[in-house]
Motif scaffolding. Structure first.
Motif, PDB file in Angstrom:
ATOM      1  N   GLU A   1     -10.941   7.491  -4.327  1.00 20.03           N
ATOM      2  CA  GLU A   1     -10.085   8.433  -5.063  1.00 20.03           C
ATOM      3  C   GLU A   1      -9.214   7.690  -6.087  1.00 20.03           C
ATOM      4  N   ALA A   2      -8.605   6.577  -5.635  1.00 24.80           N
ATOM      5  CA  ALA A   2      -7.733   5.815  -6.542  1.00 24.80           C
ATOM      6  C   ALA A   2      -8.542   5.202  -7.685  1.00 24.80           C
ATOM      7  N   PHE A   3      -9.715   4.653  -7.364  1.00 25.60           N
ATOM      8  CA  PHE A   3     -10.566   4.069  -8.416  1.00 25.60           C
ATOM      9  C   PHE A   3     -10.995   5.149  -9.422  1.00 25.60           C
ATOM     10  N   THR A   4     -11.276   6.334  -8.915  1.00 25.71           N
ATOM     11  CA  THR A   4     -11.683   7.435  -9.801  1.00 25.71           C
ATOM     12  C   THR A   4     -10.555   7.799 -10.759  1.00 25.71           C
ATOM     13  N   THR A   5      -9.335   7.873 -10.219  1.00 26.79           N
ATOM     14  CA  THR A   5      -8.183   8.178 -11.085  1.00 26.79           C
ATOM     15  C   THR A   5      -8.017   7.088 -12.141  1.00 26.79           C
ATOM     16  N   TYR A   6      -8.235   5.836 -11.718  1.00 28.27           N
ATOM     17  CA  TYR A   6      -8.125   4.713 -12.660  1.00 28.27           C
ATOM     18  C   TYR A   6      -9.089   4.924 -13.827  1.00 28.27           C
ATOM     19  N   LEU A   7     -10.341   5.259 -13.527  1.00 29.33           N
ATOM     20  CA  LEU A   7     -11.334   5.424 -14.600  1.00 29.33           C
ATOM     21  C   LEU A   7     -11.048   6.653 -15.457  1.00 29.33           C
ATOM     22  N   GLN A   8     -10.457   7.672 -14.827  1.00 25.22           N
ATOM     23  CA  GLN A   8     -10.072   8.848 -15.632  1.00 25.22           C
ATOM     24  C   GLN A   8      -8.982   8.459 -16.633  1.00 25.22           C
ATOM     25  N   ARG A   9      -8.052   7.596 -16.176  1.00 24.64           N
ATOM     26  CA  ARG A   9      -6.939   7.182 -17.049  1.00 24.64           C
ATOM     27  C   ARG A   9      -7.408   6.208 -18.133  1.00 24.64           C
ATOM     28  N   VAL A  10      -8.322   5.311 -17.752  1.00 22.65           N
ATOM     29  CA  VAL A  10      -8.819   4.302 -18.710  1.00 22.65           C
ATOM     30  C   VAL A  10     -10.347   4.347 -18.744  1.00 22.65           C
ATOM     31  N   PRO A  11     -10.908   5.361 -19.388  1.00 19.42           N
ATOM     32  CA  PRO A  11     -12.374   5.508 -19.355  1.00 19.42           C
ATOM     33  C   PRO A  11     -13.111   4.310 -19.946  1.00 19.42           C
ATOM     34  N   ASP A  12     -12.493   3.631 -20.903  1.00 21.07           N
ATOM     35  CA  ASP A  12     -13.185   2.496 -21.518  1.00 21.07           C
ATOM     36  C   ASP A  12     -12.690   1.150 -20.977  1.00 21.07           C
ATOM     37  N   ALA A  13     -12.211   1.154 -19.720  1.00 25.31           N
ATOM     38  CA  ALA A  13     -11.749  -0.101 -19.115  1.00 25.31           C
ATOM     39  C   ALA A  13     -12.876  -1.130 -19.115  1.00 25.31           C
ATOM     40  N   ARG A  14     -12.502  -2.395 -19.308  1.00 23.61           N
ATOM     41  CA  ARG A  14     -13.520  -3.443 -19.376  1.00 23.61           C
ATOM     42  C   ARG A  14     -14.282  -3.578 -18.063  1.00 23.61           C
TER      43      ARG A  14
ATOM     44  N   LEU B   1      -4.253   0.099  -6.223  1.00 23.33           N
ATOM     45  CA  LEU B   1      -4.193   0.972  -5.044  1.00 23.33           C
ATOM     46  C   LEU B   1      -5.592   1.120  -4.439  1.00 23.33           C
ATOM     47  N   GLY B   2      -6.601   1.277  -5.319  1.00 22.90           N
ATOM     48  CA  GLY B   2      -7.986   1.363  -4.843  1.00 22.90           C
ATOM     49  C   GLY B   2      -8.384   0.106  -4.093  1.00 22.90           C
ATOM     50  N   GLU B   3      -8.025  -1.031  -4.658  1.00 22.26           N
ATOM     51  CA  GLU B   3      -8.395  -2.309  -4.058  1.00 22.26           C
ATOM     52  C   GLU B   3      -7.733  -2.494  -2.688  1.00 22.26           C
ATOM     53  N   LEU B   4      -6.455  -2.163  -2.603  1.00 18.79           N
ATOM     54  CA  LEU B   4      -5.759  -2.305  -1.316  1.00 18.79           C
ATOM     55  C   LEU B   4      -6.342  -1.363  -0.266  1.00 18.79           C
ATOM     56  N   ASN B   5      -6.670  -0.135  -0.692  1.00 18.63           N
ATOM     57  CA  ASN B   5      -7.281   0.802   0.251  1.00 18.63           C
ATOM     58  C   ASN B   5      -8.651   0.304   0.708  1.00 18.63           C
ATOM     59  N   ARG B   6      -9.380  -0.290  -0.222  1.00 26.04           N
ATOM     60  CA  ARG B   6     -10.700  -0.830   0.116  1.00 26.04           C
ATOM     61  C   ARG B   6     -10.543  -1.922   1.178  1.00 26.04           C
ATOM     62  N   ARG B   7      -9.570  -2.816   0.945  1.00 25.36           N
ATOM     63  CA  ARG B   7      -9.361  -3.897   1.909  1.00 25.36           C
ATOM     64  C   ARG B   7      -8.819  -3.385   3.236  1.00 25.36           C
ATOM     65  N   ALA B   8      -8.117  -2.246   3.188  1.00 30.29           N
ATOM     66  CA  ALA B   8      -7.552  -1.683   4.414  1.00 30.29           C
ATOM     67  C   ALA B   8      -8.595  -0.859   5.178  1.00 30.29           C
ATOM     68  N   GLY B   9      -9.834  -0.790   4.642  1.00 32.39           N
ATOM     69  CA  GLY B   9     -10.882  -0.024   5.319  1.00 32.39           C
ATOM     70  C   GLY B   9     -10.671   1.476   5.185  1.00 32.39           C
TER      71      GLY B   9
ATOM     72  N   LEU C   1       0.833  -1.212   0.000  1.00 34.45           N
ATOM     73  CA  LEU C   1       0.000   0.000   0.000  1.00 34.45           C
ATOM     74  C   LEU C   1       0.864   1.257   0.000  1.00 34.45           C
ATOM     75  N   GLU C   2       1.856   1.262   0.877  1.00 38.29           N
ATOM     76  CA  GLU C   2       2.791   2.413   0.946  1.00 38.29           C
ATOM     77  C   GLU C   2       3.499   2.613  -0.392  1.00 38.29           C
ATOM     78  N   THR C   3       3.895   1.487  -0.997  1.00 39.32           N
ATOM     79  CA  THR C   3       4.682   1.576  -2.229  1.00 39.32           C
ATOM     80  C   THR C   3       3.821   2.080  -3.393  1.00 39.32           C
ATOM     81  N   TYR C   4       2.545   1.648  -3.436  1.00 35.04           N
ATOM     82  CA  TYR C   4       1.643   2.207  -4.459  1.00 35.04           C
ATOM     83  C   TYR C   4       1.498   3.718  -4.259  1.00 35.04           C
ATOM     84  N   GLU C   5       1.400   4.127  -2.989  1.00 37.72           N
ATOM     85  CA  GLU C   5       1.257   5.564  -2.736  1.00 37.72           C
ATOM     86  C   GLU C   5       2.496   6.326  -3.194  1.00 37.72           C
ATOM     87  N   ALA C   6       3.664   5.726  -2.965  1.00 36.13           N
ATOM     88  CA  ALA C   6       4.910   6.363  -3.424  1.00 36.13           C
ATOM     89  C   ALA C   6       4.936   6.438  -4.950  1.00 36.13           C
TER      90      ALA C   6
END
Ligand SMILES: [Zn+2]
Length: 406
Positions: free
Chosen positions: A376-389, A361-369, A341-346
């Motif tokens: 926020e991380a999931f939102t950035t993901y969708l901004q980067r890949v709007p047509d993700a499967r 990163l979104g998934e790890l944060n979700r699991r970390a509560g 988690l720390e390393t993804y943040e870095a």
């Protein structure tokens, strides 16, 4: 290294059995082709032409004009007048390797480009391979095997393995029965691809070729040293050591001796580090994919060692940090989750963090509560890949997480 195809390794081991008859085939001249159709040389040459044809249609050759243009130019710079005789293929293969066949086919693995930190390091390996070619080492090895009354049938089967090795398969398979990691492959391939004498000659003369092309000779011992460190960090090696089987450690003195010889040689040569800007630009679009292939080998010890070295050296930071986080998440030993988690943040501090890593990163944060951070991380993901499967699924995650964080 570096001429590891199973063909060469096996012919090498045959030569070792034969007590390595001396079979100096001299040095090649520009444009040289086999004269006698029925000669050993011609048969080896045409087999290699076949292997090259198979390689071309294997789907493993990376056909990117920027990358191949860069590599071709570097090979030509080092090969000089032999440039027109050499055809270079960059191949998707996580093994740290390159090979050069007697017909002028040079294969450079993506695993080598992933590991080389500079143009100088890549140039040394190219120089080393060119020496095997220019000095006819494959032919000598082949001749040595024949001198030992190794039958044509055996040599033929070795050749067919060589073709298979050049066209596919995970490196390391065929070297050891289990856990055939990259490090295992290089331990064997590195020490025994050719006889020690031929490897020393390729090291020494390869360094001279690279240095004459204006590259830094210190890159030669460095890339071998990095290789040794990676080998020592391999999970395979650690398991072998624990089981007290010796394992790959037996090959280390060989590699160590080559590093020392190269250091001595490099000390008397001229050359400053290249700027490597063109090198880094050429490989940048591929690093993440190459790391995926490396990680898929599941030798977390050597992969983490490689990634840590690249992070320390600088360049492609977002990609390497995200890869480190991915490996930690997969390994999942004690403390790995928090460390991942720390390393993804870095990694997120760098613009080149791959889009997929935001999903992780979104998934790890979700699991970390940590719903707000996860959303926020999931939102950035969708901004980067709007047509993700998985866009719809991730959107639902975000809705749920926003509800939780209110
Ligand atoms: Zn070699």
């Amino acid at each position: 290294m570096f001429a590891r195809s199973e063909l060469l390794m096996l012919t090498a081991s045959l030569a070792v059995l034969a007590g390595c008859a001396t079979t100096d085939q001299g040095t090649r001249t520009v444009g040289e082709r086999p004269q006698e159709l029925n000669s050993t040389e011609a048969s080896l040459w045409y087999r290699m032409d076949e292997a090259e044809e198979n390689l071309r249609s294997s789907g493993r050759v990376i056909d990117d004009p920027a990358l191949t243009g860069y590599v071709d130019a570097l090979v030509c710079r080092i090969a000089g007048e032999f440039c027109p005789d050499v055809r270079v293929y960059v191949v998707n293969n996580p093994g740290f390797n390159a090979m050069m066949a007697p017909n002028g086919m040079m294969v450079i693995n993506s695993g080598l480009l992933l590991r080389a930190e500079s143009e100088d390091e890549l140039g040394f390996v190219i120089g080393h391979e060119l020496v095997h070619y220019l000095e006819n080492h494959a032919l000598e090895q082949h001749a040595a095997a024949r001198n030992a009354n190794i039958t044509a049938a055996v040599v033929g089967s070795v050749l067919s393995i060589g073709v298979a090795a050049a066209t596919g398969g995970v490196p390391g398979q065929g070297y050891s029965g289990s856990g055939a990691s990259i490090a295992t492959a290089l331990a064997y391939g590195g020490a025994y691809a050719y006889s020690r004498e031929r490897e020393s000659e390729a090291d020494r003369m390869g360094l001279q070729l690279a240095s004459a092309a204006g590259l830094d000779p210190k890159a030669g011992p460095k890339i071998w040293n990095d290789l040794l460190n990676e080998l020592e960090a391999s999970d395979d090696n650690r398991r072998a050591a624990r089981a007290n089987r010796g394992g790959m450690f037996r090959t280390h003195p060989v590699i160590q001796a080559r590093i020392e010889a190269l250091e001595e040689e490099a000390a008397s040569m001229q050359g400053e580090p290249a700027d490597s800007i063109a090198f880094r630009a050429a490989v940048a679009p591929f690093i993440n994919d190459w790391l995926d292939a490396e990680i898929a080998l599941r030798d977390y010890g050597s992969t983490l060692q490689l990634i840590e070295r690249r992070i320390a050296a600088g360049g492609h930071e977002g990609v390497f940090l995200a890869a480190k986080a991915r490996v930690l998440g997969m390994r999942d030993d004690e403390g790995d989750f928090d460390h991942a988690l720390e390393t993804y943040e870095a990694a997120a501090a760098y613009a080149d963090m791959p889009a997929q890593a935001y999903r992780d990163l979104g998934e790890l944060n979700r699991r970390a509560g940590r719903p707000a951070e996860a959303a926020e991380a999931f939102t950035t993901y969708l901004q980067r890949v709007p047509d993700a499967r998985d866009a719809l699924l991730v959107e639902r995650y975000i809705q749920t997480l926003m509800g939780e964080s209110e």
